[in-house]
Motif scaffolding. Sequence first.
Motif, short mmCIF file in Angstrom:
data_model
loop_
_atom_site.label_atom_id
_atom_site.label_comp_id
_atom_site.label_asym_id
_atom_site.label_seq_id
_atom_site.Cartn_x
_atom_site.Cartn_y
_atom_site.Cartn_z
N TYR A 84 0.82 -1.22 0.00
CA TYR A 84 0.00 0.00 0.00
C TYR A 84 0.85 1.26 0.00
N ASP A 85 1.92 1.27 0.76
CA ASP A 85 2.81 2.43 0.76
C ASP A 85 3.40 2.64 -0.63
N HIS A 86 3.76 1.55 -1.26
CA HIS A 86 4.32 1.62 -2.62
C HIS A 86 3.29 2.20 -3.59
N VAL A 87 2.10 1.65 -3.60
CA VAL A 87 1.05 2.12 -4.53
C VAL A 87 0.70 3.58 -4.25
N LEU A 88 0.53 3.92 -3.00
CA LEU A 88 0.15 5.29 -2.66
C LEU A 88 1.24 6.30 -3.01
N SER A 89 2.50 5.90 -2.94
CA SER A 89 3.57 6.82 -3.32
C SER A 89 3.47 7.18 -4.80
N PHE B 127 -8.07 -8.66 4.26
CA PHE B 127 -7.56 -7.91 3.11
C PHE B 127 -8.49 -6.74 2.80
N ASP B 128 -9.82 -7.00 2.75
CA ASP B 128 -10.78 -5.94 2.47
C ASP B 128 -10.69 -4.81 3.49
N ALA B 129 -10.53 -5.15 4.75
CA ALA B 129 -10.42 -4.14 5.80
C ALA B 129 -9.15 -3.31 5.62
N MET B 130 -8.04 -3.98 5.33
CA MET B 130 -6.77 -3.27 5.13
C MET B 130 -6.85 -2.39 3.89
N TYR B 131 -7.42 -2.90 2.85
CA TYR B 131 -7.56 -2.13 1.61
C TYR B 131 -8.39 -0.87 1.86
N GLU B 132 -9.50 -1.04 2.54
CA GLU B 132 -10.38 0.10 2.84
C GLU B 132 -9.64 1.15 3.67
N GLU B 133 -8.88 0.69 4.64
CA GLU B 133 -8.14 1.61 5.51
C GLU B 133 -7.05 2.36 4.74
N LYS B 134 -6.26 1.63 3.99
CA LYS B 134 -5.09 2.22 3.34
C LYS B 134 -5.42 2.98 2.05
N MET B 135 -6.40 2.49 1.30
CA MET B 135 -6.65 3.06 -0.03
C MET B 135 -7.86 3.99 -0.07
N LYS B 136 -8.41 4.28 1.06
CA LYS B 136 -9.59 5.15 1.13
C LYS B 136 -9.34 6.48 0.39
N GLY B 137 -10.28 6.82 -0.46
CA GLY B 137 -10.19 8.08 -1.18
C GLY B 137 -9.41 8.02 -2.49
N THR B 138 -8.94 6.83 -2.88
CA THR B 138 -8.15 6.76 -4.12
C THR B 138 -9.00 6.47 -5.35
N GLY B 139 -10.25 6.10 -5.14
CA GLY B 139 -11.12 5.88 -6.29
C GLY B 139 -11.06 4.59 -6.90
N TRP C 252 0.53 6.85 -6.55
CA TRP C 252 -0.80 7.44 -6.73
C TRP C 252 -0.75 8.97 -6.55
N GLN C 253 0.15 9.44 -5.73
CA GLN C 253 0.31 10.88 -5.54
C GLN C 253 0.69 11.59 -6.83
N LYS C 254 1.19 10.86 -7.78
CA LYS C 254 1.63 11.44 -9.06
C LYS C 254 0.58 11.29 -10.16
N ARG C 255 -0.63 10.90 -9.80
CA ARG C 255 -1.66 10.59 -10.80
C ARG C 255 -2.01 11.76 -11.70
N ASP C 256 -1.83 12.99 -11.24
CA ASP C 256 -2.16 14.16 -12.07
C ASP C 256 -0.94 14.72 -12.79
N ASP C 257 0.21 14.13 -12.56
CA ASP C 257 1.43 14.56 -13.21
C ASP C 257 1.43 14.03 -14.64
N PRO C 258 1.56 14.90 -15.64
CA PRO C 258 1.48 14.44 -17.03
C PRO C 258 2.65 13.55 -17.46
N HIS C 259 3.64 13.38 -16.60
CA HIS C 259 4.78 12.53 -16.92
C HIS C 259 4.56 11.08 -16.51
N PHE C 260 3.40 10.78 -15.92
CA PHE C 260 3.12 9.44 -15.45
C PHE C 260 1.86 8.91 -16.11
#
Length: 128
Positions: free
Chosen positions: A21-26, A116-128, A28-36
């Motif tokens: 989750y830390d890896h994915v979220l790092s 897994f569902d609980a962890m996903y909900e906690e860590k990925m909340k708000g990512t769409g 995900w922060q670049k999702r609006d960057d046109p270089h990604f």
Amino acid sequence: SEWPEFCNGFLKGKTLHGCFYDHVLSWWQKRDDPHFLFLKYEDMKKNTTGEVEKIAHFLDADLDTRAVEGIAEKCRFNNMKATLDSSRYSDRRDMARKGIVGDWKTCFTVEQNAAFDAMYEEKMKGTG
């Protein structure tokens, strides 16, 4: 079986490459960057050629149909798995299982799925 041990470690963020989750979220922060460019495995499985075309467009690469189809063929799961399976690096040989979308359902127990569902909900909340 190695699965219960791996699943437990995964849920604790204790894997060879750290917390998923830390890896994915790092990134995900670049999702609006046109270089990604973000791609989804399910989309690659559904339409490999279309996703290769999307990548080519993103890279501003002018590829003809033959080139796109050749790249798509090399990117199909069975071809990539064969490459990983013959890797001299042992951790790569375990990266690809079956390549079937949704096959996780054959591995998870009800309890593992709930955790897994609980962890996903906690860590990925708000990512769409």
